[in-house]
Design an enzyme around this catalytic site. Structure first.
Site, short mmCIF file in Angstrom:
data_model
loop_
_atom_site.label_atom_id
_atom_site.label_comp_id
_atom_site.label_asym_id
_atom_site.label_seq_id
_atom_site.Cartn_x
_atom_site.Cartn_y
_atom_site.Cartn_z
N ASP A 82 0.14 4.38 1.08
CA ASP A 82 -0.05 5.38 2.15
C ASP A 82 0.66 4.94 3.43
O ASP A 82 1.12 3.81 3.54
CB ASP A 82 -1.54 5.58 2.43
CG ASP A 82 -2.21 4.30 2.89
OD1 ASP A 82 -1.88 3.22 2.36
OD2 ASP A 82 -3.06 4.34 3.80
N HIS B 202 0.85 -1.20 0.00
CA HIS B 202 0.00 0.00 0.00
C HIS B 202 0.88 1.24 0.00
O HIS B 202 1.96 1.25 0.59
CB HIS B 202 -1.01 0.00 1.15
CG HIS B 202 -0.44 -0.07 2.53
ND1 HIS B 202 -0.04 1.06 3.22
CD2 HIS B 202 -0.22 -1.11 3.37
CE1 HIS B 202 0.39 0.71 4.42
NE2 HIS B 202 0.30 -0.60 4.54
N HIS C 239 3.13 2.50 13.27
CA HIS C 239 2.11 3.48 13.64
C HIS C 239 2.50 4.29 14.89
O HIS C 239 1.65 4.94 15.48
CB HIS C 239 0.72 2.84 13.86
CG HIS C 239 0.23 2.06 12.67
ND1 HIS C 239 -1.04 1.55 12.59
CD2 HIS C 239 0.83 1.71 11.51
CE1 HIS C 239 -1.19 0.91 11.44
NE2 HIS C 239 -0.06 0.99 10.77
N GLU D 159 -4.86 2.27 2.56
CA GLU D 159 -5.03 1.05 3.35
C GLU D 159 -5.24 1.38 4.82
O GLU D 159 -6.08 0.80 5.49
CB GLU D 159 -3.78 0.17 3.20
CG GLU D 159 -3.93 -1.23 3.78
CD GLU D 159 -3.42 -1.38 5.21
OE1 GLU D 159 -3.67 -2.42 5.81
OE2 GLU D 159 -2.80 -0.44 5.76
N GLU D 160 -4.50 2.36 5.30
CA GLU D 160 -4.45 2.61 6.74
C GLU D 160 -5.71 3.26 7.30
O GLU D 160 -5.92 3.27 8.49
CB GLU D 160 -3.23 3.49 7.08
CG GLU D 160 -1.89 2.87 6.69
CD GLU D 160 -1.45 1.77 7.64
OE1 GLU D 160 -2.26 1.35 8.48
OE2 GLU D 160 -0.30 1.33 7.51
N ASP E 221 3.18 -6.68 3.10
CA ASP E 221 2.74 -5.75 4.15
C ASP E 221 2.63 -6.44 5.50
O ASP E 221 1.71 -6.17 6.26
CB ASP E 221 1.39 -5.14 3.74
CG ASP E 221 0.92 -4.07 4.73
OD1 ASP E 221 1.78 -3.45 5.39
OD2 ASP E 221 -0.30 -3.87 4.83
N ASP F 75 6.24 0.65 7.12
CA ASP F 75 4.90 0.11 6.85
C ASP F 75 4.18 1.11 5.97
O ASP F 75 3.70 2.11 6.46
CB ASP F 75 4.16 -0.11 8.18
CG ASP F 75 2.69 -0.44 7.99
OD1 ASP F 75 2.31 -0.82 6.87
OD2 ASP F 75 1.92 -0.29 8.95
ZN LIG Z 1 0.69 -1.72 6.34
#
Ligand SMILES: [Zn+2]
Length: 516
Positions: A107, A105, A487, A174-175, A198, A144
């Site tokens: 983003d 992904h 994150h 995705e996030e 991922d 990520d």
């Molecule tokens: Zn991810």
């Protein structure tokens, strides 16, 4: 390695050489990613770090990816939502191989330390090498899934790669809801073997994930004036571990809402308490760590209530023991509110939260240690207009079980007269131990590293669940290098495992079977 030629304050020639070496080393510690192996992957990773790419703001990374396709004379396309597919034709000796889809992904999640200034729409991420890891300076690193993007771009621009036809899929958003995968048309790519890049644990091949949905209850209650001669107490439950409602739901950590509700029920069995506020939990995918409630009691009972609570909290803290050693339950005097909840609604709420399940509901029959179905009682909040909003999330690798858990939660919320809604949710990806691509990846892993990889499913959502539902007959695995603290501003990627990830990817691509 980059060298900066700046004015040399030292006139002596020998010292001058030492000066240049010093400056080179200094510049290396500032980034130095390009001297890491595999160099093409890290070069792209460093470039990607310069491009802001938060979810729903992927315009610039999209341009960059398309530009790489054009520079390599590769066919690319975009769909309406913004997903990209770039096709790399097969090597002349590999023309009869099955098509492989690589997926990542584009983003990332933007989190930063409170004291670190960072403009997420304009500023670059500053990566740095810290021992065995690459991390960022005060922000998320975006490994990520920046490492997935970098690997796919390195594959696309490798002219010597011996592989069949490859379709590189870069999804958007995705996030923050997987809207790229949700809105993708079922003919966007043609391959039926897919490698999702991922996941975050080197040595593990993932072959399944959970689907999820939300169940949300809204309760309307009547408010009544607080009687004269009352006093108010604010009770708080804090210091719990919390954690991700997918990865950590089975660990037995305390749920602050359940604990608070238990306290309120216990108190109301002994005293006439009235609830005027309940505020627990926050994010739908996090196990709640804190809860606060304001109760109103007769002035003459305040001391007894406090003493009772003091005893009862010891019982709860003892139950959790070392698992929740920072758990704190306390009560303090607070301003008297003007209104309280009506008794019938209060009884309904406390009963419904007592029944409402939280935690693992079922374990996988095929895979050891995999939670199959779970539910998270995520938040309870008093809002304006005398309403209470209760948010819960259900997950399962089996769709029907996920819906059954949601119905169970719905029944509990209805005890309090709640109006209950379910989100559409996203589907799970059911593990297939006979998968062809799994066999290939396992063999490659054993050959390269001399040991068996673990094969696991995760109790969290991946885009694979949506692709699995949409692209009939698709055969997938997910793997990646080791990333920790995703994150969060502590996000880091282990350098050694990025090399292993790349070697594994190339070897799998090299061993894709012939079309039959
Ligand atoms: Zn991810």
């Amino acid at each position: 390695m980059m060298c900066y030629f700046i004015d040399n304050p030292l006139k002596d020639k020998k010292l001058s050489y030492i000066w240049i070496v010093f400056i080179c080393q200094l510049s290396d510690t500032m980034s130095g990613l390009t001297r890491l192996n595999p160099s093409p992957v890290w070069q792209y990773f460093e470039e990607i770090c310069k491009i802001p790419r938060l979810s729903k703001n992927e315009g610039r990374i999209r341009e960059y990816i398309i530009d790489i396709a054009q520079k390599n004379n590769l066919e690319s396309k975009e769909d309406k939502i913004g997903n990209i597919l770039i096709t790399k034709p097969s090597h002349s000796e590999m023309e009869n191989r099955k098509t492989v889809v690589l997926q990542c992904h584009m983003d990332m999640v933007g989190e930063k330390n409170a004291d670190h200034p960072h403009d997420w729409l304009n500023d670059p991420i500053i990566p740095k090498i810290a021992g065995e890891w690459v991390t960022a300076n005060g922000t998320t690193l975006g490994a990520d899934d920046g490492i997935g993007i970098a690997a796919q771009l390195a594959v696309l621009s490798d002219n010597n790669l011996k592989a069949g036809k490859i379709e590189c899929l870069f999804t958007v958003d995705e996030e923050s809801g997987m809207t790229g995968a949700v809105n993708m048309k079922a003919d966007f790519f043609t391959g039926r073997l897919l490698l999702n890049l991922d996941s975050e644990d080197e040595g593990i091949l993932y072959i399944g994930c959970a689907g999820g949905m939300d169940t949300i209850g809204t309760i309307n209650y009547k408010s009544e004036p607080v009687p004269v001669g009352s006093e108010a107490l604010e009770i708080s439950v804090t210091g719990l571990h919390g954690g991700h409602s997918g990865d950590e739901i089975h660990k037995g950590y305390g749920n602050s809402i359940k604990i608070m509700n238990r306290i309120l029920r216990n108190l109301s069995n002994h005293y006439r308490i009235s609830l005027s506020n309940f505020d627990g939990g926050n994010l739908r995918n996090a196990i709640p760590r804190e809860a606060f409630a304001t109760i109103v009691v007769k002035k003459s009972s305040v001391l007894q209530v406090k003493n009772h609570l003091d005893d009862f909290q010891k019982t709860i803290i003892k139950e959790f023991g070392d698992l929740e050693k920072d758990l704190k339950i306390s009560a303090k005097d607070t301003d008297l509110p003007r209104f309280k909840m009506d008794r019938k609604s209060q009884d309904g709420l406390l009963s419904s939260l007592t029944c409402c399940p939280h935690g693992a509901i079922a374990w996988s029959k095929e895979m050891v240690d995999l939670v199959e179905t779970s539910t998270n009682l995520a938040s309870v909040k008093f809002t304006e207009d005398n309403t209470i909003k209760i948010v819960t999330t259900q997950r399962s690798s089996i769709d029907s079980s996920k819906r059954d858990a949601a119905v169970m939660v719905e029944a509990c919320l209805k005890l309090a007269g709640a109006k209950v809604e379910h989100s559409r949710g996203y589907p799970g990806w059911k593990p297939n131990m006979d998968s062809e691509i799994l066999k290939i990846a396992r063999n490659s892993y054993k050959k390269l590293f001399g040991k068996e990889p673990s094969v696991r499913a995760i109790h969290a959502g991946l885009e694979c669940g949506l692709l699995y539902e949409k692209f009939k007959g698709i055969d997938m695995i997910s793997f990646g290098p080791t990333i920790r603290g995703a994150h969060t501003p502590e996000e880091k990627i282990e350098i050694r495992t990025a090399g292993m990830f790349w070697d594994l990817l190339l070897d799998i691509l090299n061993n894709i079977p012939v079309l039959r």
